[in-house]
Design a protein around this motif. Structure first.
Motif, PDB file in Angstrom:
ATOM      1  N   ASP A 122      36.494  51.035  33.664  1.00 21.59           N
ATOM      2  CA  ASP A 122      37.519  52.006  33.509  1.00 21.59           C
ATOM      3  C   ASP A 122      38.268  52.263  34.675  1.00 21.59           C
ATOM      4  OD1 ASP A 122      36.484  51.944  30.808  1.00 21.59           O
ATOM      5  OD2 ASP A 122      35.195  53.582  31.244  1.00 21.59           O
TER       6      ASP A 122
ATOM      7  N   HIS B 200      46.178  55.783  26.739  1.00 20.26           N
ATOM      8  CA  HIS B 200      44.831  54.970  26.877  1.00 20.26           C
ATOM      9  C   HIS B 200      45.370  53.550  26.552  1.00 20.26           C
ATOM     10  CE1 HIS B 200      42.873  58.824  26.131  1.00 20.26           C
ATOM     11  NE2 HIS B 200      41.915  58.083  26.673  1.00 20.26           N
TER      12      HIS B 200
ATOM     13  N   HIS C 285      43.096  50.374  25.729  1.00 20.71           N
ATOM     14  CA  HIS C 285      41.874  49.575  25.744  1.00 20.71           C
ATOM     15  C   HIS C 285      41.688  48.024  25.725  1.00 20.71           C
ATOM     16  CE1 HIS C 285      40.374  53.593  24.292  1.00 20.71           C
ATOM     17  NE2 HIS C 285      41.245  53.734  23.618  1.00 20.71           N
ATOM     18  N   THR C 286      40.782  47.871  26.537  1.00 22.66           N
ATOM     19  CA  THR C 286      40.538  46.321  26.807  1.00 22.66           C
ATOM     20  C   THR C 286      39.073  46.071  26.575  1.00 22.66           C
ATOM     21  OG1 THR C 286      39.727  46.108  28.995  1.00 22.66           O
ATOM     22  CG2 THR C 286      42.249  46.338  28.495  1.00 22.66           C
TER      23      THR C 286
ATOM     24  N   THR D 290      38.963  50.845  30.087  1.00 23.03           N
ATOM     25  CA  THR D 290      40.032  51.343  29.529  1.00 23.03           C
ATOM     26  C   THR D 290      40.849  52.022  30.657  1.00 23.03           C
ATOM     27  OG1 THR D 290      39.073  52.188  27.439  1.00 23.03           O
ATOM     28  CG2 THR D 290      40.863  53.401  28.218  1.00 23.03           C
TER      29      THR D 290
ATOM     30  N   ARG E 282      43.504  54.679  31.820  1.00 24.07           N
ATOM     31  CA  ARG E 282      44.058  56.073  31.298  1.00 24.07           C
ATOM     32  C   ARG E 282      45.109  56.357  32.247  1.00 24.07           C
ATOM     33  NH1 ARG E 282      38.533  55.998  30.550  1.00 24.07           N
ATOM     34  NH2 ARG E 282      37.971  57.022  28.649  1.00 24.07           N
TER      35      ARG E 282
END
Length: 466
Positions: free
Chosen positions: A30, A221, A223-224, A228, A230
């Motif tokens: 993240d 966001h 997402h992977t 994530t 942001r």
């Protein structure tokens, strides 16, 4: 001719020529950024470039599923030209003058790409020879003359119409009865450009994570599987691979295009063909072809093979059906009979993004921070650059750093497009359309009539192109 000796797939000839890169490190977990760009093709890289140049302190993270240039940016025909998908529709929606401004912006974009490549020392085999589009049937000649007149009406006063003899003096296309040429075009090596852009933006301080597929985009966001990102702004720059994102299966249709590249041709063959100006070459067929004379004297030629895979599926490595290779080789030999004994060194395929109304768009949703650009319908080598500069201006306007600009007021900005039909209607419609175009091309080859074949007109209506 056997295709056994032809390298098939492996992404593209351009990567066979340059070597497949080692992917950069994936997203480690993240993280946050000021701007997150999804997609490492021309759109994403150009957007990162212009944003970072405008505001050097921006924290920009770019996420790419494979490696930069894996998609259309590393597989295209190397046509840097001023065509843009949807201009005629934008003229109907916003008026002729608005569409003229859009066309002028595209004309200028060709020079902008050439300028930046030189400024950043990106050697992409760019040769500014313009674009020559030929006709070799009465019906094609009628369409070519209409096309030429329309382009002049949209501001291309430097466009030239040529007859059969003058066309042959430029490029000796067998049976050519006329052509139209614009100076607003150049030939380039797609992978050299994309590699140079990636290295340039990385040197500017943009963080690039490859081998990092984004599975879902939501406001603020991305997402992977690895984490994530942001960010206040999430920019979708995924073109033909947009259907792989959650909720976007029907947003843009991934249209397939296929190409072949010959071996380097000897001087004796070039003496019969000409092509000393190294113009990019197209025709006025309905299932049209596009070609270039490469820096090492090959002919790279493309066209539609299998136009669409069921369920908006995309390929992995560009492998192409033998029947498609033979069909493209037949076009090559019909245009240039002295290439009949030339070896086909490579064949490959890739996907491009097609919106339901065939209009390229640039959008920034100011309520969510979500932005996107694409739907170039095969004209993306230059259009990506204009789209990136427009996204830059939209973000600067939204963040209060500037007001509206000439780019943010172009008619393709924030254009809304309905979604494609569900399956099986999507598959049936696209395959039916291209079957009709191929039928119309065959009929026009033997017809003395100057009018466009009725089958093609029906296909245009089915596609929503007119």
């Amino acid at each position: 001719m056997s295709t056994v000796s032809t390298a098939n797939g492996g992404i593209s000839f351009w990567y066979a020529d340059q070597g497949t890169p080692t992917p950069r490190e994936p997203l480690p977990g993240d993280t946050t950024a000021d701007i997150c760009i999804v997609g490492g093709g021309y759109t994403g890289l150009w957007t990162a470039y212009y944003l970072k140049k405008a505001v050097p302190f921006l924290n920009i993270t770019l996420l790419e599923a494979k490696f930069c240039g894996y998609g259309a940016s590393g597989r295209n025909g190397g046509w840097l030209y001023n065509g843009i998908a949807g201009r005629d529709r934008y003229a109907k929606l916003h008026g002729h003058e608005a569409a003229v401004r859009l066309q002028q912006a595209m004309n200028d974009t060709v020079g902008e790409v050439v300028r930046v490549a030189a400024e950043e020392n990106i050697d992409a085999d760019i040769h500014r020879g313009g674009v020559l589009e030929v006709a070799y049937t009465p019906a094609q000649l009628a369409r070519l003359k209409d096309f030429h007149s329309v382009e002049i009406a949209f501001g291309e006063k430097d466009r030239v119409l040529r007859g059969a003899r003058e066309t042959g003096e430029r490029i000796n296309v067998t049976g050519a009865v006329g052509s139209t040429w614009t100076p607003h075009g150049a030939r380039l090596h797609p992978v050299k450009l994309v590699k140079g852009l990636a290295a340039t933006v990385e040197a500017l301080g943009v963080t690039i994570h490859e081998s990092t597929p984004v599975t879902e985009i939501r406001p603020k966001h991305a997402h992977t599987p690895y984490g994530t990102v942001r960010a206040p702004y999430i920019l979708r720059c995924t073109e033909g691979f947009t259907a792989n994102l959650k909720g976007h299966k029907r947003t843009w249709l991934p249209m397939n295009s296929s190409m072949i590249a010959t071996e380097p041709l000897p001087r004796s063959v070039w003496d019969t063909i000409g092509w000393d100006g190294r113009e990019t070459l197209g025709d006025m067929a309905h299932a049209y072809m596009y070609a270039q004379r490469t820096a090492d004297d090959r002919i790279a030629l493309g066209g539609r093979g299998v136009p669409y895979r069921y369920g908006s599926a995309t390929d992995n490595d560009g492998r192409t059906r033998p029947a498609t290779i033979e069909a493209l080789r037949d076009i090559l030999v019909r245009l240039f009979p002295t290439t009949a004994k030339a070896r086909i060194d490579h064949a490959w395929s890739g996907v491009l993004g097609v919106p339901r109304d065939w209009c390229a768009t640039v959008t920034l949703d100011r309520t969510t921070g979500l932005g996107w650009a694409g739907g170039y319908v095969g004209s993306g080598v230059a259009t990506t650059n204009l789209a990136a500069r427009t996204l830059r201006d939209l973000i600067q306007q939204d963040s209060g750093q500037s007001g509206p600009t000439g780019l943010t007021t172009l008619p393709w900005v924030n254009h809304k497009v309905r979604r494609w039909e569900p399956e099986p209607f999507r598959w049936l419609g696209v395959h039916g359309m291209y079957a009709a175009y191929r039928t119309a091309d065959r009929r026009e080859l033997t017809s003395p009539r100057p009018g466009t074949d009725l089958v093609a007109k029906a296909a245009d209506r089915l596609a929503g192109r007119h």
